[in-house]
Structures are given as C-alpha cells and as structure tokens.
Design an enzyme around this catalytic site. Structure first.
Site, PDB file in Angstrom:
ATOM      1  CE1 TYR A 186       4.755   7.797   4.668  1.00  0.00           C
ATOM      2  CE2 TYR A 186       2.831   7.431   3.272  1.00  0.00           C
ATOM      3  CZ  TYR A 186       3.994   8.120   3.555  1.00  0.00           C
ATOM      4  OH  TYR A 186       4.397   9.137   2.732  1.00  0.00           O
ATOM      5  CG  ASN A 188      -0.856   6.548   2.428  1.00  0.00           C
ATOM      6  OD1 ASN A 188      -0.494   5.587   3.090  1.00  0.00           O
ATOM      7  ND2 ASN A 188      -0.465   6.732   1.182  1.00  0.00           N
ATOM      8  CE  LYS A 189       0.274   2.151   3.177  1.00  0.00           C
ATOM      9  NZ  LYS A 189       1.652   1.786   3.395  1.00  0.00           N
ATOM     10  CB  THR A 190      -6.605   1.338   7.475  1.00  0.00           C
ATOM     11  OG1 THR A 190      -5.704   0.409   8.089  1.00  0.00           O
ATOM     12  CG2 THR A 190      -6.864   0.940   6.037  1.00  0.00           C
TER      13      THR A 190
END
Ligand SMILES: *Cc1c(COP(=O)(O)O)cnc(C)c1O
Length: 386
Positions: A186, A188-190
């Site tokens: 997604y 906003n993930k790392t």
C-alpha cells in the site's frame, strides 16, 4: 502561532526515476496486467527473502493475501482464529470472509504485539489458527508464538504489512516458519506498488490452492502436468476464486523499489534514532525497540503522550504543520467488532491504555534531517512544560 513552513505529510511514497522508467517500460510493452514483470517481481522478492522452499505469490493487496492464506489453510465456519485487537481491520475481517469466528486478544506492553499468554488463555478445541501482526515493524515474539502454535496444532499467519524488512532472532520475517506471511505494498508502507501485496507460503499444496484462487479459481497446471503443449486458451476452473492478481504496472514499481528497500529501511532507522535522541527528555513513551541485534522496519514511529491529552496533542501538531495519525483505534473500539464479538475495552487493558495516549509521528525514507528536527521541535513546543 501556526507555522508558515510547508506542511509535513504523515507519509510519503519514495518514488524516483527508477520507478518512473520501469513503469514507462511496462506501459510501452503492450502487457499491462499480470505478466512478465509480476513473474520477475515474485522471483526478485523470493531472492530478497533468501530462503529456499518458499512459494511467493504477488497479489493486489495484503488483504487479498490474508484472505488467500486463510482459504489455503482451510479455515471455515465453526473455526476460531485468534488475532490482536491492536491492528487494522483487514487483519480480522478476512476471518469473517471465511465464515470463521475472530477471537481478539490484548497486546504486550513491551512489543505492542499480540501477547502469547493471552493467546494461550483463549485457545479452545475450535481454535484453528493465529494471525500475528508485527506492530509498527517490530517483530512479535515469534519464538513463543510458534512454540505455542506447534503445541496446540494451530496454523500461523503473519500479517507482516509493517514488517518489511524486519527480523526476529536474526531471521527475516517471511522466513520464520509460519504457514503464511503477508506483506503490503500500500502507498504508505515501507515499500509500495501503489496497491499490492505479497503472500509467502511454505506448503506446496497451499501454494497451488492460493495460486488458483488468486485468479478466478483457474488452474492451468491441471493440464500442464500431463501435456507440455497446452494451448493458452485451455484451462480448468477448480473453485469460485477471486480477482486478486497484481498488474505488471504495479509490479514494475515493485521491481524498482525492491533493490532500494535496504537503503530505505536504513533511512527510516536513522530517522527513528534521531527522534529518540531529540525526544528523550520529554513526557513521552517512545516506541519499543527491537530485540538486540534485530532489524526494525520502522513503518511507524508511534509515541505515547503523557504530558497532555492525545487529541489535543495531535491538533496542536497539525497547527504546527505536521501530519499525524493514530495506530490504532483498536478493533474493540469499532462498532462492528464491538457489537459482533461482544467486546469491552476492559478486556484489553494494554491496548486501551496505549490507544488513549498514542500518536504517530511522520516517518518516511524521503524525510530529510531538517524535517525530522522540525517535527521534533514541534513536539517540544506543543508539550506543556517541555
Ligand atoms: C496496511 C495494512 C493491511 C492491509 O494492507 P492492504 O495492502 O492495504 O490490503 C493489513 N494489516 C495491517 C496491519 C496493515 O497495516
């Protein structure tokens, strides 16, 4: 005084010229949906995990991956699946997809991950599986959880949406010996593909089921096993499957992100270290550190505010031009979960206390040192008496 500096977003994807070039290459290739780039991305991801014998399946979200995992494990009506209240709703909703009963338990204060003692206390003859969340990117106590699962014959699924890359006892999450591990890409993930995820399975039979269910229950292997010259139009449908395949456009972004993942994690770790130093003397509880020697993915930097009310703290940070969030409003606070599982905040004292005080500061690999210090300075200005 409201700040006139540019707003600091809570999260920002780290997209550069490599991602742009790889996506453009796909757009010009004539192959947009699942194809050669997805195959390359799965192979590269397996290479990153570095463990042999794992089956790596790209999917269009972590939620899809969690659903496929429970389906492959044969979870169904009458089964109970234990997970944590301190998570995003996707972790638990997939249990409902299967018609099974979610059993939500509290977290440990020193990891903010599911508490093995609470899990042990809720195991019944109906318990089939356990979904672990590596909160914020710090791995849960997988040694205890896997031992407990083994002792009771439970399946283990890791919701590793925050934990790329993270280690437990020196081993990468994804290779720890659970039945399934699911990563999220997604925005906003790392690491991101816009929307996307990766499902890692250990068992060949589970992998075959998940591969078919990922795309309408279509099984091409059924023919290919007996005939190497199977035409492309020839396939069998073995179940009413789902539409969970990743596109080549998304995989192209992933192919460019993966070689940068270690560097992006290092930047997040630097930011976390800078926050710890800058905030050390303030009336805050800082996020739990990983066990000595372990890697923390630092998806989140969630502090617990003790000098003032959490909501007022977040409002004041926004007034300073800093984007903030809360991880999480626990599931026992959500009307659906509260009502459908008959939950009470009193049953989750650790999660509830953390929730009442928690606020997540911005952390993303593109944050420069000046921005990190600006956020820290805003925290110092906002907290009374600091
Ligand atoms: C983001 C997230 C998910 C869902 O990931 P998607 O790829 O958006 O489906 C699941 N669990 C946790 C803990 C998450 O943070």
């Amino acid at each position: 005084m409201p700040s006139t500096d540019p707003f600091v977003p809570f999260a920002l994807p780290d997209i550069g010229p490599q991602e742009e070039a790889e996506v453009l290459d796909t757009l010009r290739s004539g192959w947009l949906t699942t194809g050669p780039k997805v195959a390359r991305f799965e192979k590269a991801f397996a290479g990153f995990l570095g463990a042999s014998g794992l089956h790596v399946l790209a999917v269009n979200s972590a939620t899809a991956g969690l659903h496929l995992a429970l389906d492959a494990l044969g979870i169904g009506p009458g089964d109970e699946v234990i997970t944590t209240t301190h998570t995003f709703t996707a972790t638990a909703e997939v249990i409902r997809y299967m018609g099974a009963q979610p059993v939500l338990v509290d977290i440990e204060p020193h990891t903010l991950c599911i508490d093995p003692a609470q899990v042990a206390a809720r195991i019944t003859p109906r318990t089939r599986a356990l979904i672990v969340v590596h909160f914020g990117g710090r791995s849960a106590d997988m040694t205890a959880l896997l031992a407990l699962a083994r002792a009771h014959g439970l399946r283990v699924v890791e919701d590793a949406a925050h934990a790329l890359p993270a280690t437990h006892a020196g081993q990468l999450v994804g290779t720890l010996g659970s039945d399934a591990t699911v990563f999220s890409f997604y925005a906003n993930k790392t690491m991101t593909t816009g929307e996307g995820g990766m499902l890692v399975l250990r068992d060949e039979t589970h992998a075959r089921r998940a591969r078919a269910m990922r795309l309408h229950g279509i099984d091409r292997d059924a023919f290919a096993r007996f005939n190497t010259a199977v035409p492309a139009w020839r396939y069998d449908v073995v179940a009413p499957g789902f539409k969970y395949n990743l596109t080549d456009i998304a995989a192209a972004i992933g192919l460019a992100q993966l070689p940068r993942l270690r560097a992006m994690q290092q930047r997040r770790a630097e930011i976390a270290a800078a926050y710890r130093e800058a905030l050390a003397d303030l009336p805050l509880a800082l996020p739990p550190l990983p066990a000595p020697g372990d890697v923390h993915a630092w998806h989140l930097f969630a502090v617990q505010v003790h000098g003032m009310a959490r909501d007022a703290f977040i409002d004041a940070m926004f007034a300073q031009g800093i984007g903030m969030s809360v991880h999480y409003v626990p599931l026992h606070q959500m009307s659906y979960w509260r009502q459908s599982c008959g939950l009470d905040a009193g049953d989750f004292p650790v999660s509830q206390a953390v929730y009442e005080h928690t606020a997540s500061l911005p952390i993303y690999s593109r944050m420069d040192d000046a921005t990190v210090q600006r956020v820290a300075a805003a925290v110092r200005r906002v907290l009374p008496g600091a």
